[in-house]
Design a protein around this motif. Structure first.
Motif, PDB file in Angstrom:
ATOM      1  N   ALA A   1       6.892  10.886   9.667  1.00 29.97           N
ATOM      2  CA  ALA A   1       7.145  10.785   7.919  1.00 29.97           C
ATOM      3  C   ALA A   1       7.261  12.079   7.467  1.00 29.97           C
ATOM      4  O   ALA A   1       8.361  12.429   6.697  1.00 29.97           O
ATOM      5  CB  ALA A   1       6.292  10.006   7.272  1.00 29.97           C
ATOM      6  N   THR A   2       6.569  13.190   7.853  1.00 31.46           N
ATOM      7  CA  THR A   2       6.765  14.442   7.217  1.00 31.46           C
ATOM      8  C   THR A   2       7.995  15.158   8.216  1.00 31.46           C
ATOM      9  O   THR A   2       8.514  15.713   7.188  1.00 31.46           O
ATOM     10  CB  THR A   2       5.508  15.430   7.845  1.00 31.46           C
ATOM     11  OG1 THR A   2       4.267  14.558   7.378  1.00 31.46           O
ATOM     12  CG2 THR A   2       5.502  16.560   7.350  1.00 31.46           C
TER      13      THR A   2
ATOM     14  N   GLY B   1      11.670  10.995  -2.560  1.00 31.18           N
ATOM     15  CA  GLY B   1      11.151  12.456  -2.752  1.00 31.18           C
ATOM     16  C   GLY B   1      10.635  12.453  -4.409  1.00 31.18           C
ATOM     17  O   GLY B   1      10.085  13.182  -4.746  1.00 31.18           O
ATOM     18  N   LEU B   2      11.152  11.305  -5.029  1.00 29.35           N
ATOM     19  CA  LEU B   2      10.454  11.086  -6.336  1.00 29.35           C
ATOM     20  C   LEU B   2       9.397  10.427  -6.679  1.00 29.35           C
ATOM     21  O   LEU B   2       9.179   9.816  -5.744  1.00 29.35           O
ATOM     22  CB  LEU B   2      11.990  10.627  -7.509  1.00 29.35           C
ATOM     23  CG  LEU B   2      13.022  11.421  -7.511  1.00 29.35           C
ATOM     24  CD1 LEU B   2      13.679  10.881  -8.310  1.00 29.35           C
ATOM     25  CD2 LEU B   2      12.596  12.896  -7.967  1.00 29.35           C
TER      26      LEU B   2
ATOM     27  N   THR C   1       8.916  -2.009   3.376  1.00 31.76           N
ATOM     28  CA  THR C   1       8.173  -0.939   2.787  1.00 31.76           C
ATOM     29  C   THR C   1       8.411  -0.806   1.203  1.00 31.76           C
ATOM     30  O   THR C   1       9.048  -1.651   0.638  1.00 31.76           O
ATOM     31  CB  THR C   1       8.449   0.420   3.596  1.00 31.76           C
ATOM     32  OG1 THR C   1       9.829   0.751   3.282  1.00 31.76           O
ATOM     33  CG2 THR C   1       8.355   0.290   4.984  1.00 31.76           C
ATOM     34  N   ASN C   2       7.820   0.257   0.752  1.00 31.05           N
ATOM     35  CA  ASN C   2       8.128   0.390  -0.869  1.00 31.05           C
ATOM     36  C   ASN C   2       8.249   1.871  -1.121  1.00 31.05           C
ATOM     37  O   ASN C   2       7.933   2.451  -0.332  1.00 31.05           O
ATOM     38  CB  ASN C   2       6.656  -0.112  -1.515  1.00 31.05           C
ATOM     39  CG  ASN C   2       5.737   0.717  -1.150  1.00 31.05           C
ATOM     40  OD1 ASN C   2       5.265   1.569  -1.746  1.00 31.05           O
ATOM     41  ND2 ASN C   2       4.720  -0.005  -0.387  1.00 31.05           N
ATOM     42  N   GLN C   3       8.842   2.016  -2.239  1.00 31.03           N
ATOM     43  CA  GLN C   3       9.006   3.359  -2.921  1.00 31.03           C
ATOM     44  C   GLN C   3       8.275   3.424  -4.188  1.00 31.03           C
ATOM     45  O   GLN C   3       8.484   2.438  -4.840  1.00 31.03           O
ATOM     46  CB  GLN C   3      10.427   3.749  -3.174  1.00 31.03           C
ATOM     47  CG  GLN C   3      10.572   5.284  -3.405  1.00 31.03           C
ATOM     48  CD  GLN C   3      12.026   5.609  -3.760  1.00 31.03           C
ATOM     49  OE1 GLN C   3      12.743   4.926  -3.903  1.00 31.03           O
ATOM     50  NE2 GLN C   3      12.344   6.794  -4.100  1.00 31.03           N
ATOM     51  N   ARG C   4       7.287   4.433  -4.337  1.00 29.94           N
ATOM     52  CA  ARG C   4       6.584   4.561  -5.370  1.00 29.94           C
ATOM     53  C   ARG C   4       7.011   5.884  -6.081  1.00 29.94           C
ATOM     54  O   ARG C   4       6.855   6.827  -5.416  1.00 29.94           O
ATOM     55  CB  ARG C   4       5.032   4.100  -5.256  1.00 29.94           C
ATOM     56  CG  ARG C   4       4.561   2.845  -4.658  1.00 29.94           C
ATOM     57  CD  ARG C   4       3.105   2.747  -4.648  1.00 29.94           C
ATOM     58  NE  ARG C   4       2.748   1.289  -4.250  1.00 29.94           N
ATOM     59  CZ  ARG C   4       2.599   0.592  -5.271  1.00 29.94           C
ATOM     60  NH1 ARG C   4       2.767   0.602  -6.415  1.00 29.94           N
ATOM     61  NH2 ARG C   4       2.413  -0.769  -4.858  1.00 29.94           N
ATOM     62  N   ALA C   5       6.842   5.796  -7.448  1.00 28.28           N
ATOM     63  CA  ALA C   5       6.851   7.300  -8.124  1.00 28.28           C
ATOM     64  C   ALA C   5       5.414   7.917  -8.151  1.00 28.28           C
ATOM     65  O   ALA C   5       4.360   7.170  -8.781  1.00 28.28           O
ATOM     66  CB  ALA C   5       7.221   6.910  -9.497  1.00 28.28           C
ATOM     67  N   LEU C   6       5.368   8.899  -7.628  1.00 23.33           N
ATOM     68  CA  LEU C   6       4.024   9.619  -7.529  1.00 23.33           C
ATOM     69  C   LEU C   6       3.849  11.133  -8.349  1.00 23.33           C
ATOM     70  O   LEU C   6       4.969  11.658  -8.650  1.00 23.33           O
ATOM     71  CB  LEU C   6       3.640  10.176  -6.071  1.00 23.33           C
ATOM     72  CG  LEU C   6       3.606   8.705  -5.098  1.00 23.33           C
ATOM     73  CD1 LEU C   6       3.567   9.172  -3.691  1.00 23.33           C
ATOM     74  CD2 LEU C   6       2.470   7.729  -5.598  1.00 23.33           C
TER      75      LEU C   6
ATOM     76  N   GLY D   1       0.790  -1.194   0.178  1.00 23.30           N
ATOM     77  CA  GLY D   1      -0.091  -0.033   0.081  1.00 23.30           C
ATOM     78  C   GLY D   1       0.967   1.228   0.059  1.00 23.30           C
ATOM     79  O   GLY D   1       2.109   1.190   0.345  1.00 23.30           O
ATOM     80  N   HIS D   2       0.257   2.242  -0.326  1.00 27.74           N
ATOM     81  CA  HIS D   2       1.007   3.713  -0.388  1.00 27.74           C
ATOM     82  C   HIS D   2       1.018   3.913   1.156  1.00 27.74           C
ATOM     83  O   HIS D   2       0.211   4.256   1.867  1.00 27.74           O
ATOM     84  CB  HIS D   2      -0.017   4.626  -1.039  1.00 27.74           C
ATOM     85  CG  HIS D   2      -0.100   4.398  -2.702  1.00 27.74           C
ATOM     86  ND1 HIS D   2       0.639   4.767  -3.488  1.00 27.74           N
ATOM     87  CD2 HIS D   2      -0.992   3.523  -3.201  1.00 27.74           C
ATOM     88  CE1 HIS D   2       0.463   4.259  -4.756  1.00 27.74           C
ATOM     89  NE2 HIS D   2      -0.569   3.595  -4.461  1.00 27.74           N
ATOM     90  N   THR D   3       2.406   4.365   1.293  1.00 25.73           N
ATOM     91  CA  THR D   3       2.615   4.554   2.776  1.00 25.73           C
ATOM     92  C   THR D   3       2.864   6.293   3.069  1.00 25.73           C
ATOM     93  O   THR D   3       3.013   7.002   2.009  1.00 25.73           O
ATOM     94  CB  THR D   3       4.049   4.125   3.152  1.00 25.73           C
ATOM     95  OG1 THR D   3       5.101   4.766   2.268  1.00 25.73           O
ATOM     96  CG2 THR D   3       3.974   2.521   2.865  1.00 25.73           C
ATOM     97  N   PHE D   4       2.699   6.525   4.272  1.00 29.89           N
ATOM     98  CA  PHE D   4       2.898   8.026   4.624  1.00 29.89           C
ATOM     99  C   PHE D   4       4.259   8.551   4.228  1.00 29.89           C
ATOM    100  O   PHE D   4       4.448   9.662   3.836  1.00 29.89           O
ATOM    101  CB  PHE D   4       2.503   8.286   6.030  1.00 29.89           C
ATOM    102  CG  PHE D   4       1.041   8.476   6.335  1.00 29.89           C
ATOM    103  CD1 PHE D   4       0.312   9.284   5.594  1.00 29.89           C
ATOM    104  CD2 PHE D   4       0.423   7.811   7.553  1.00 29.89           C
ATOM    105  CE1 PHE D   4      -0.897   9.539   6.077  1.00 29.89           C
ATOM    106  CE2 PHE D   4      -0.770   7.907   7.790  1.00 29.89           C
ATOM    107  CZ  PHE D   4      -1.736   8.784   7.090  1.00 29.89           C
ATOM    108  N   ALA D   5       5.221   7.630   4.650  1.00 24.61           N
ATOM    109  CA  ALA D   5       6.707   8.242   4.471  1.00 24.61           C
ATOM    110  C   ALA D   5       7.003   8.355   2.763  1.00 24.61           C
ATOM    111  O   ALA D   5       7.303   9.353   2.501  1.00 24.61           O
ATOM    112  CB  ALA D   5       7.475   6.821   4.753  1.00 24.61           C
ATOM    113  N   ASN D   6       6.431   7.654   1.694  1.00 23.05           N
ATOM    114  CA  ASN D   6       6.572   7.809   0.451  1.00 23.05           C
ATOM    115  C   ASN D   6       5.879   8.865  -0.040  1.00 23.05           C
ATOM    116  O   ASN D   6       6.426   9.788  -0.517  1.00 23.05           O
ATOM    117  CB  ASN D   6       6.142   6.471  -0.194  1.00 23.05           C
ATOM    118  CG  ASN D   6       6.797   6.667  -1.662  1.00 23.05           C
ATOM    119  OD1 ASN D   6       7.748   6.195  -2.076  1.00 23.05           O
ATOM    120  ND2 ASN D   6       5.558   6.889  -2.631  1.00 23.05           N
TER     121      ASN D   6
END
Length: 389
Positions: A191-192, A388-389, A359-364, A153-158
């Motif tokens: 995360a912020t 950040g990307l 966790t995961n990293q996603r391009a948003l 799932g999309h995480t707050f951190a990402n």
């Protein structure tokens, strides 16, 4: 599903899970971070999908069907590898999820896709910790990530990395952060703060509120005063449309926040449901969304295959299968170590990768609300770089 964020990594609770719910022989909470998985049999990958097929919780059966369909769609699109997808019913409970996970491993599963929620994912992770079988859950709760468990799932951190770094680059990185006094709010707050430290943004004030209508009403004047006293040029809201977001969107302008000069930003999707976009307090605001081109393409293929649009979570099952396929083709194994080493995956939500911490990293993409509509003002990158990307 941030409203269902639950703390599950407390050692006492994990021990209770082992003893009461899982009845594991030799339960080891402190399992190695990255295990190599069992070698897949030839060109066939046995995938156990753990879904709440018989859950009485509203909407679970619909979500389960859509997740299963999306996984099958991804499997059908892969060339050179045969996937055997077996469905296991979790009943929507951690105990049943753990039981069917052990059954799946005994029946030869190479990898587990699911379950849906974080409490079940934690239970499954413990249940199969000694098997070498990885678990790709659909949760976004990073509290359960690690060991043999990944969250898709999309995480707050990402999301925080993407939104805060973009704000800093646009000169709107002096931020008043507003978060609920609960686990989800605290995870979003932390995360912020980490995202701000990486990007050069400044958290001018972090203001908690009781997670209730009264709590929001009471905190709004504090938020407006914090903006004035600190000279902040942005307010970041961690709440979603099913929670406090509509109240903030209405009350902040009514209490004097000038949204023409102070950018309102969010860590959740503001476009679900679309009516959320009509609030005056969100006009001009920024939030992050998946790669819209990739998502639109996936939704069209799903609709063509099954005659109806997918549930919003279905893309996670597609992405999980894509990660499994890439990993199996690259190494012939699908353990946690191999999944984390597989690198970038082209998924239904755009490019992503699984990280060693589970966790995961996603391009948003960065979206802006303009005239009650979503406008993409900074597209999702096609490749992943630094956070950040």
């Amino acid at each position: 599903m941030f409203s269902a964020f639950r703390r599950v990594r407390n050692p006492l609770r994990m021990a209770a899970m082992c003893l009461a719910a899982l009845v594991l022989a030799g339960c080891q909470v402190g399992a190695p971070m990255l295990n190599s998985g069992p070698r897949v049999s030839g060109q066939t990958v046995d995938v156990a999908m753990l879904l709440p097929l018989s859950s009485q919780q509203g909407g679970d059966a619909i979500i389960a069907r859509s997740l299963a369909n999306a996984a099958r769609l991804a499997a059908d699109e892969e060339a050179g590898t045969t996937f055997n997808i077996e469905l296991y019913d979790t009943g929507g409970t951690p105990a049943q999820a753990a039981a069917v996970a052990r059954q799946a491993v005994q029946e030869g599963a190479d990898v587990i896709l699911g379950p849906l929620r974080s409490d079940a994912a934690a239970a499954v992770g413990v249940a199969v910790a000694n098997s070498g079988v990885a678990v790709l859950s659909f949760s976004n709760n990073t509290e359960v990530a690690g060991g043999n468990v990944f969250v898709l799932g999309h995480t707050f951190a990402n999301t925080a990395d993407r939104v805060v770094s973009y704000a800093a680059r646009q000169g709107q990185g002096t931020i008043v952060l507003v978060h609920a006094s609960n686990l989800a709010g605290e995870v979003a707050r932390d995360a912020t703060r980490r995202a701000a430290a990486r990007s050069g943004a400044t958290i001018a004030a972090a203001i908690p509120y009781e997670f209730s209508q009264t709590g929001v009403i009471n905190v709004v004047p504090q938020v407006v005063e914090a903006v004035r006293s600190t000279g902040a040029n942005a307010v970041l809201l961690t709440s979603d449309s099913a929670g406090a977001l509509p109240f903030f969107a209405q009350l902040l302008p009514e209490n004097g926040l000038d949204t023409e000069t102070v950018r309102v930003m969010g860590l959740t999707r503001w476009d679900t449901p679309p009516q959320t976009l009509e609030f005056a307090g969100l006009q001009g605001g920024w939030f992050a969304v998946p790669d819209q081109g990739a998502l639109t393409t996936f939704e069209a293929r799903y609709s063509a295959a099954y005659g109806s649009p997918p549930h919003s979570l279905a893309a996670l099952a597609y992405d999980g299968m894509r990660a499994i396929a890439l990993t199996a083709a690259a190494s012939g194994r699908i353990g946690a170590a191999e999944l984390a080493a597989a690198g970038e995956v082209q998924g239904a939500n755009g490019v992503f990768r699984l990280l060693p911490d589970g966790t995961n990293q996603r391009a948003l993409a960065i979206a802006q609300v303009i005239d009650n509509q979503v406008a993409i003002i900074d597209p999702a990158p096609r490749r992943l770089g630094a956070p950040g990307l």
